[in-house]
Design a protein around this motif. Structure first.
Motif, PDB file in Angstrom:
ATOM      1  N   GLY A 218       0.807  10.530 -11.493  1.00 10.67           N
ATOM      2  CA  GLY A 218       0.668  10.349 -12.932  1.00 10.67           C
ATOM      3  C   GLY A 218       1.399   9.149 -13.477  1.00 10.67           C
ATOM      4  N   LEU A 219       2.027   8.349 -12.612  1.00 10.21           N
ATOM      5  CA  LEU A 219       2.674   7.114 -13.076  1.00 10.21           C
ATOM      6  C   LEU A 219       1.629   6.138 -13.593  1.00 10.21           C
ATOM      7  CD1 LEU A 219       5.239   6.436 -10.184  1.00 10.21           C
ATOM      8  CD2 LEU A 219       5.797   7.097 -12.529  1.00 10.21           C
ATOM      9  N   GLY A 220       2.027   5.351 -14.592  1.00  2.00           N
ATOM     10  CA  GLY A 220       1.151   4.302 -15.082  1.00  2.00           C
ATOM     11  C   GLY A 220       1.267   3.029 -14.279  1.00  2.00           C
ATOM     12  N   ALA A 221       2.472   2.763 -13.770  1.00  3.13           N
ATOM     13  CA  ALA A 221       2.707   1.558 -12.972  1.00  3.13           C
ATOM     14  C   ALA A 221       4.008   1.722 -12.204  1.00  3.13           C
ATOM     15  CB  ALA A 221       2.772   0.310 -13.858  1.00  3.13           C
ATOM     16  N   VAL A 222       4.081   1.015 -11.099  1.00  9.49           N
ATOM     17  CA  VAL A 222       5.312   0.902 -10.328  1.00  9.49           C
ATOM     18  C   VAL A 222       5.698  -0.564 -10.294  1.00  9.49           C
ATOM     19  CG1 VAL A 222       6.400   1.171  -8.078  1.00  9.49           C
ATOM     20  CG2 VAL A 222       4.788   2.899  -8.878  1.00  9.49           C
ATOM     21  N   ALA A 223       6.921  -0.864 -10.691  1.00 10.89           N
ATOM     22  CA  ALA A 223       7.445  -2.228 -10.593  1.00 10.89           C
ATOM     23  C   ALA A 223       8.535  -2.212  -9.528  1.00 10.89           C
ATOM     24  CB  ALA A 223       8.000  -2.695 -11.927  1.00 10.89           C
ATOM     25  N   PHE A 224       8.411  -3.094  -8.546  1.00  8.20           N
ATOM     26  CA  PHE A 224       9.354  -3.099  -7.431  1.00  8.20           C
ATOM     27  C   PHE A 224       9.889  -4.502  -7.206  1.00  8.20           C
ATOM     28  CE2 PHE A 224      10.242  -3.947  -2.968  1.00  8.20           C
ATOM     29  CZ  PHE A 224      11.207  -2.991  -2.700  1.00  8.20           C
ATOM     30  N   THR A 225      11.199  -4.608  -7.030  1.00  9.64           N
ATOM     31  CA  THR A 225      11.836  -5.852  -6.635  1.00  9.64           C
ATOM     32  C   THR A 225      12.646  -5.588  -5.379  1.00  9.64           C
ATOM     33  OG1 THR A 225      12.044  -6.517  -8.954  1.00  9.64           O
ATOM     34  CG2 THR A 225      13.349  -7.744  -7.341  1.00  9.64           C
ATOM     35  N   GLY A 226      12.357  -6.335  -4.320  1.00 14.13           N
ATOM     36  CA  GLY A 226      13.077  -6.108  -3.075  1.00 14.13           C
ATOM     37  C   GLY A 226      12.414  -6.824  -1.922  1.00 14.13           C
ATOM     38  N   SER A 227      12.628  -6.304  -0.720  1.00 13.85           N
ATOM     39  CA  SER A 227      12.146  -6.975   0.483  1.00 13.85           C
ATOM     40  C   SER A 227      10.635  -6.821   0.637  1.00 13.85           C
ATOM     41  CB  SER A 227      12.832  -6.389   1.721  1.00 13.85           C
ATOM     42  OG  SER A 227      12.374  -5.064   1.972  1.00 13.85           O
ATOM     43  N   ARG A 228      10.059  -7.715   1.439  1.00 10.58           N
ATOM     44  CA  ARG A 228       8.623  -7.654   1.702  1.00 10.58           C
ATOM     45  C   ARG A 228       8.257  -6.352   2.401  1.00 10.58           C
ATOM     46  NH1 ARG A 228       6.170 -12.231   5.492  1.00 10.58           N
ATOM     47  NH2 ARG A 228       7.695 -11.297   6.905  1.00 10.58           N
ATOM     48  N   GLU A 229       9.096  -5.921   3.332  1.00 13.55           N
ATOM     49  CA  GLU A 229       8.796  -4.717   4.097  1.00 13.55           C
ATOM     50  C   GLU A 229       8.757  -3.492   3.178  1.00 13.55           C
ATOM     51  OE1 GLU A 229       9.990  -7.953   6.498  1.00 13.55           O
ATOM     52  OE2 GLU A 229      11.111  -6.979   4.873  1.00 13.55           O
ATOM     53  N   ALA A 230       9.767  -3.361   2.320  1.00 12.38           N
ATOM     54  CA  ALA A 230       9.784  -2.227   1.396  1.00 12.38           C
ATOM     55  C   ALA A 230       8.661  -2.343   0.381  1.00 12.38           C
ATOM     56  CB  ALA A 230      11.140  -2.139   0.695  1.00 12.38           C
ATOM     57  N   GLY A 231       8.379  -3.557  -0.070  1.00 10.01           N
ATOM     58  CA  GLY A 231       7.294  -3.757  -1.026  1.00 10.01           C
ATOM     59  C   GLY A 231       5.940  -3.381  -0.464  1.00 10.01           C
ATOM     60  N   THR A 232       5.743  -3.642   0.821  1.00 11.97           N
ATOM     61  CA  THR A 232       4.497  -3.257   1.468  1.00 11.97           C
ATOM     62  C   THR A 232       4.340  -1.739   1.464  1.00 11.97           C
ATOM     63  OG1 THR A 232       4.560  -5.220   2.886  1.00 11.97           O
ATOM     64  CG2 THR A 232       3.176  -3.381   3.613  1.00 11.97           C
ATOM     65  N   GLU A 233       5.429  -1.038   1.708  1.00 11.80           N
ATOM     66  CA  GLU A 233       5.405   0.428   1.670  1.00 11.80           C
ATOM     67  C   GLU A 233       5.110   0.929   0.262  1.00 11.80           C
ATOM     68  OE1 GLU A 233       8.386   4.264   2.401  1.00 11.80           O
ATOM     69  OE2 GLU A 233       8.969   2.282   3.115  1.00 11.80           O
ATOM     70  N   VAL A 234       5.750   0.319  -0.736  1.00 11.51           N
ATOM     71  CA  VAL A 234       5.517   0.717  -2.129  1.00 11.51           C
ATOM     72  C   VAL A 234       4.054   0.508  -2.501  1.00 11.51           C
ATOM     73  CG1 VAL A 234       6.006   0.089  -4.531  1.00 11.51           C
ATOM     74  CG2 VAL A 234       7.891   0.342  -2.906  1.00 11.51           C
ATOM     75  N   ALA A 235       3.497  -0.638  -2.117  1.00  6.48           N
ATOM     76  CA  ALA A 235       2.102  -0.932  -2.453  1.00  6.48           C
ATOM     77  C   ALA A 235       1.163   0.074  -1.811  1.00  6.48           C
ATOM     78  CB  ALA A 235       1.750  -2.346  -2.001  1.00  6.48           C
ATOM     79  N   ALA A 236       1.452   0.470  -0.573  1.00  7.99           N
ATOM     80  CA  ALA A 236       0.588   1.438   0.120  1.00  7.99           C
ATOM     81  C   ALA A 236       0.629   2.801  -0.560  1.00  7.99           C
ATOM     82  CB  ALA A 236       1.015   1.549   1.578  1.00  7.99           C
ATOM     83  N   VAL A 237       1.822   3.245  -0.944  1.00  8.04           N
ATOM     84  CA  VAL A 237       1.949   4.534  -1.622  1.00  8.04           C
ATOM     85  C   VAL A 237       1.246   4.486  -2.978  1.00  8.04           C
ATOM     86  CG1 VAL A 237       3.574   6.170  -2.646  1.00  8.04           C
ATOM     87  CG2 VAL A 237       4.087   5.128  -0.430  1.00  8.04           C
ATOM     88  N   ALA A 238       1.454   3.403  -3.720  1.00  9.82           N
ATOM     89  CA  ALA A 238       0.824   3.278  -5.032  1.00  9.82           C
ATOM     90  C   ALA A 238      -0.694   3.253  -4.919  1.00  9.82           C
ATOM     91  CB  ALA A 238       1.324   2.019  -5.735  1.00  9.82           C
ATOM     92  N   ALA A 239      -1.197   2.613  -3.875  1.00 17.89           N
ATOM     93  CA  ALA A 239      -2.651   2.504  -3.712  1.00 17.89           C
ATOM     94  C   ALA A 239      -3.287   3.869  -3.506  1.00 17.89           C
ATOM     95  CB  ALA A 239      -2.984   1.590  -2.538  1.00 17.89           C
ATOM     96  N   ARG A 240      -2.580   4.781  -2.849  1.00 22.76           N
ATOM     97  CA  ARG A 240      -3.151   6.101  -2.581  1.00 22.76           C
ATOM     98  C   ARG A 240      -3.408   6.881  -3.863  1.00 22.76           C
ATOM     99  NH1 ARG A 240       0.177   5.890   2.202  1.00 22.76           N
ATOM    100  NH2 ARG A 240       1.907   7.018   1.213  1.00 22.76           N
ATOM    101  N   SER A 241      -2.634   6.596  -4.911  1.00 24.19           N
ATOM    102  CA  SER A 241      -2.846   7.281  -6.189  1.00 24.19           C
ATOM    103  C   SER A 241      -3.431   6.339  -7.241  1.00 24.19           C
ATOM    104  CB  SER A 241      -1.520   7.868  -6.701  1.00 24.19           C
ATOM    105  OG  SER A 241      -0.548   6.849  -6.856  1.00 24.19           O
ATOM    106  N   HIS A 242      -3.900   5.174  -6.781  1.00 20.90           N
ATOM    107  CA  HIS A 242      -4.519   4.179  -7.672  1.00 20.90           C
ATOM    108  C   HIS A 242      -3.567   3.777  -8.803  1.00 20.90           C
ATOM    109  CE1 HIS A 242      -8.250   4.959  -5.555  1.00 20.90           C
ATOM    110  NE2 HIS A 242      -8.074   6.252  -5.764  1.00 20.90           N
ATOM    111  N   THR A 243      -2.288   3.659  -8.471  1.00 22.77           N
ATOM    112  CA  THR A 243      -1.271   3.254  -9.445  1.00 22.77           C
ATOM    113  C   THR A 243      -1.048   1.752  -9.357  1.00 22.77           C
ATOM    114  OG1 THR A 243      -0.165   5.397  -9.249  1.00 22.77           O
ATOM    115  CG2 THR A 243       1.119   3.592 -10.182  1.00 22.77           C
ATOM    116  N   ARG A 244      -0.970   1.118 -10.500  1.00 15.51           N
ATOM    117  CA  ARG A 244      -0.702  -0.315 -10.533  1.00 15.51           C
ATOM    118  C   ARG A 244       0.655  -0.618  -9.909  1.00 15.51           C
ATOM    119  NH1 ARG A 244      -1.168  -3.142 -16.303  1.00 15.51           N
ATOM    120  NH2 ARG A 244      -3.208  -2.141 -16.039  1.00 15.51           N
ATOM    121  N   ALA A 245       0.711  -1.616  -9.028  1.00 14.35           N
ATOM    122  CA  ALA A 245       1.967  -2.012  -8.382  1.00 14.35           C
ATOM    123  C   ALA A 245       2.278  -3.464  -8.733  1.00 14.35           C
ATOM    124  CB  ALA A 245       1.882  -1.844  -6.876  1.00 14.35           C
ATOM    125  N   ILE A 246       3.412  -3.676  -9.385  1.00 14.05           N
ATOM    126  CA  ILE A 246       3.887  -5.014  -9.745  1.00 14.05           C
ATOM    127  C   ILE A 246       5.027  -5.345  -8.783  1.00 14.05           C
ATOM    128  CG2 ILE A 246       4.903  -6.419 -11.575  1.00 14.05           C
ATOM    129  CD1 ILE A 246       3.663  -4.386 -13.569  1.00 14.05           C
TER     130      ILE A 246
END
Length: 478
Positions: A218-246
């Motif tokens: 139910g999140l509207g967006a996820v904003a992440f600042t950090g390493s590429r490796e962690a960001g890749t994980e965040v993007a994958a999780v967000a994609a599963r729920s169709h959440t915008r990832a910044i």
């Protein structure tokens, strides 16, 4: 230093964790109670409820509250800067500069948001014919989860929370476990500015808490600042729920010093600031410097002269200009990068002094042809060091410099030092980066979108800063 290292305790709902000063690797400067899955879910429910009322508040009223917040942030700069220094080891003068600049950035983002709103409203009606009007309105996305980083805890927080709140969203903010204190102070300042409770909340803890936050349905967006490796994980999780990832990820940013640079010493001073400020712990810090062979030796001499001016020591001392790295892991990483470069044939052209205790790493200049056009020394030229080390590499011409600067999986910023503005525009236009600088580096502007390419983030999720930083936290409705 005693007052800076005074221990603090903040209460959450989970297991306690300590924040240890990187200046000595031993002093506990804060003890914090981490959130868990249950408390994160509870805070999310509160944010959902609070956002329903917050979004109905007129934008002008939300903007006025952000103005009050900016004033309070400026007034508390001394206190917050001491928290940053104690937790991250950033020199106190640099921490103070960060907080004061963050307060100015809040005001700037209010103005930018107003401009973005005016632009969207002026273009809202797309067609009108008879009884039919076709228009677009922009609504808040809902609840924004912000997983932030430790290296600029005030800057990175306001980059997201201000445009997100102005757009009518609620924010769940997770500071880094290395710098939990600023998030708590910002929450207090927002409450004192009459921002309703639960509109901005803080979730404390490490990666497990970040994962719990990003997995919320139910999140509207996820904003992440950090390493590429962690960001890749965040993007994958967000994609599963169709959440915008910044995503704002790392970089191995390059600078190119052309033969025609007008002032070599000034260019060296600029590159030194980009490479060594905050001990090189910046996503857009300069790590690779390509220099035309005709001016290579002179530039190295000028850069070494700048590096030699740095004073490493107690970050609470007003005269300190080089603090420690944030952790022992960070120290080991850069040592591995330097050792790999030396084994590949690179030379250590300068090595400064640094305290033996804590996580200090000396300012360094590493150079030579061994770093040029080779598969060797890949750690130094391809991986993110995040440390006060500059690799200086000779090149024959613009084409070689462009090829070398693009030879990375990252793409955040790039800089060109030259007296020829047209040449700078041409070179920057061929570099696959989100931001290009002419005769400057490492100076993000609130007026311009902050975004990367490839492994540095960016993509279709949106960005921070500029008018685009406001629209990234809205969604269109026809």
């Amino acid at each position: 230093a005693g007052s800076v290292l005074a221990s603090r305790r903040w209460f959450g709902s989970g297991a306690w964790f300590d924040v240890v000063s990187p200046a000595d690797g031993a002093t506990v400067v804060a003890t914090v109670s981490a959130d868990d899955d249950v408390s994160v879910a509870t805070k999310f429910c509160g944010a959902v409820q609070a956002q329903r009322g917050w979004r109905t508040m007129p934008w002008e009223d939300r903007a006025a509250l952000m103005g009050t917040f900016a004033e309070r942030l400026h007034d508390c700069a001394g206190d917050i800067s001491r928290i940053i220094t104690s937790e991250t080891g950033k020199p106190l003068t640099q921490s103070r500069a960060e907080v004061n600049a963050a307060a100015r950035r809040v005001r700037a983002m209010v103005d930018l948001s107003e401009r973005a709103r005016a632009r969207m409203e002026s273009n809202s009606v797309r067609a009108s014919s008879g009884s039919v009007t076709e228009k677009v309105v922009h609504e808040p996305v809902g609840v924004v989860a912000h997983v932030s980083a430790w290296n600029y805890p005030a800057f990175l927080a306001v980059n997201v929370l201000v445009p997100a709140l102005l757009a009518g969203n609620a924010v769940l903010h997770k500071p880094s476990e290395h710098s939990p204190g600023v998030g708590e102070r910002l929450r207090t300042l927002l409450l004192q500015s009459d921002v309703p409770p639960d509109v901005f909340q803080v979730c404390q803890g490490g990666r497990d808490v970040g994962r719990a936050l990003v997995r919320l349905q139910g999140l509207g967006a996820v904003a992440f600042t950090g390493s590429r490796e962690a960001g890749t994980e965040v993007a994958a999780v967000a994609a599963r729920s169709h959440t915008r990832a910044i995503l704002e990820l790392g970089g191995v940013d390059g600078a190119y010093v052309r033969r025609d640079v007008a002032d070599l010493e000034r260019a060296a001073a600029s590159v030194a600031s980009g490479a060594y400020y905050n001990a090189g712990q910046g996503c857009c810090a300069i790590e690779r410097v390509y220099v035309h062979r005709d001016v290579y030796e002179s530039f190295v001499e000028a850069l070494v002269s700048e590096a030699a001016k740095l004073r490493a020591g107690d970050p609470a001392d007003e005269t300190t200009t080089l603090g420690p790295l944030v952790s022992r892991e960070a120290l080991r990483r850069v040592e591995a990068h330097v050792n790999d470069a030396v084994r590949s044939g690179a030379s250590v052209l300068f090595r400064g002094k640094a305290p033996a205790e804590g996580y200090f790493h000396p300012a360094m200049v590493v150079g030579g042809d061994a770093l040029r056009g080779s598969q060797r020394a890949r750690l130094m030229t391809r991986a993110e060091s995040f440390a006060p080390v500059a690799a200086v590499i000779p090149v024959h011409d613009d084409e070689e410099a462009i090829e070398a600067m693009n030879d990375t999986s990252y793409g955040l910023t790039a800089s060109v030092y030259t007296s020829d503005g047209a040449a700078a525009e041409s070179i920057l236009g061929r570099l696959d980066v989100g931001t290009g600088y002419w005769n400057a580096c490492n100076v993000p502007s609130a007026n311009l979108p902050w975004t990367g390419r490839r492994g540095s983030g960016g993509g279709s999720g949106g960005c921070t800063l500029g008018e685009e930083g406001y629209t990234s936290f809205t969604r269109p409705k026809a």
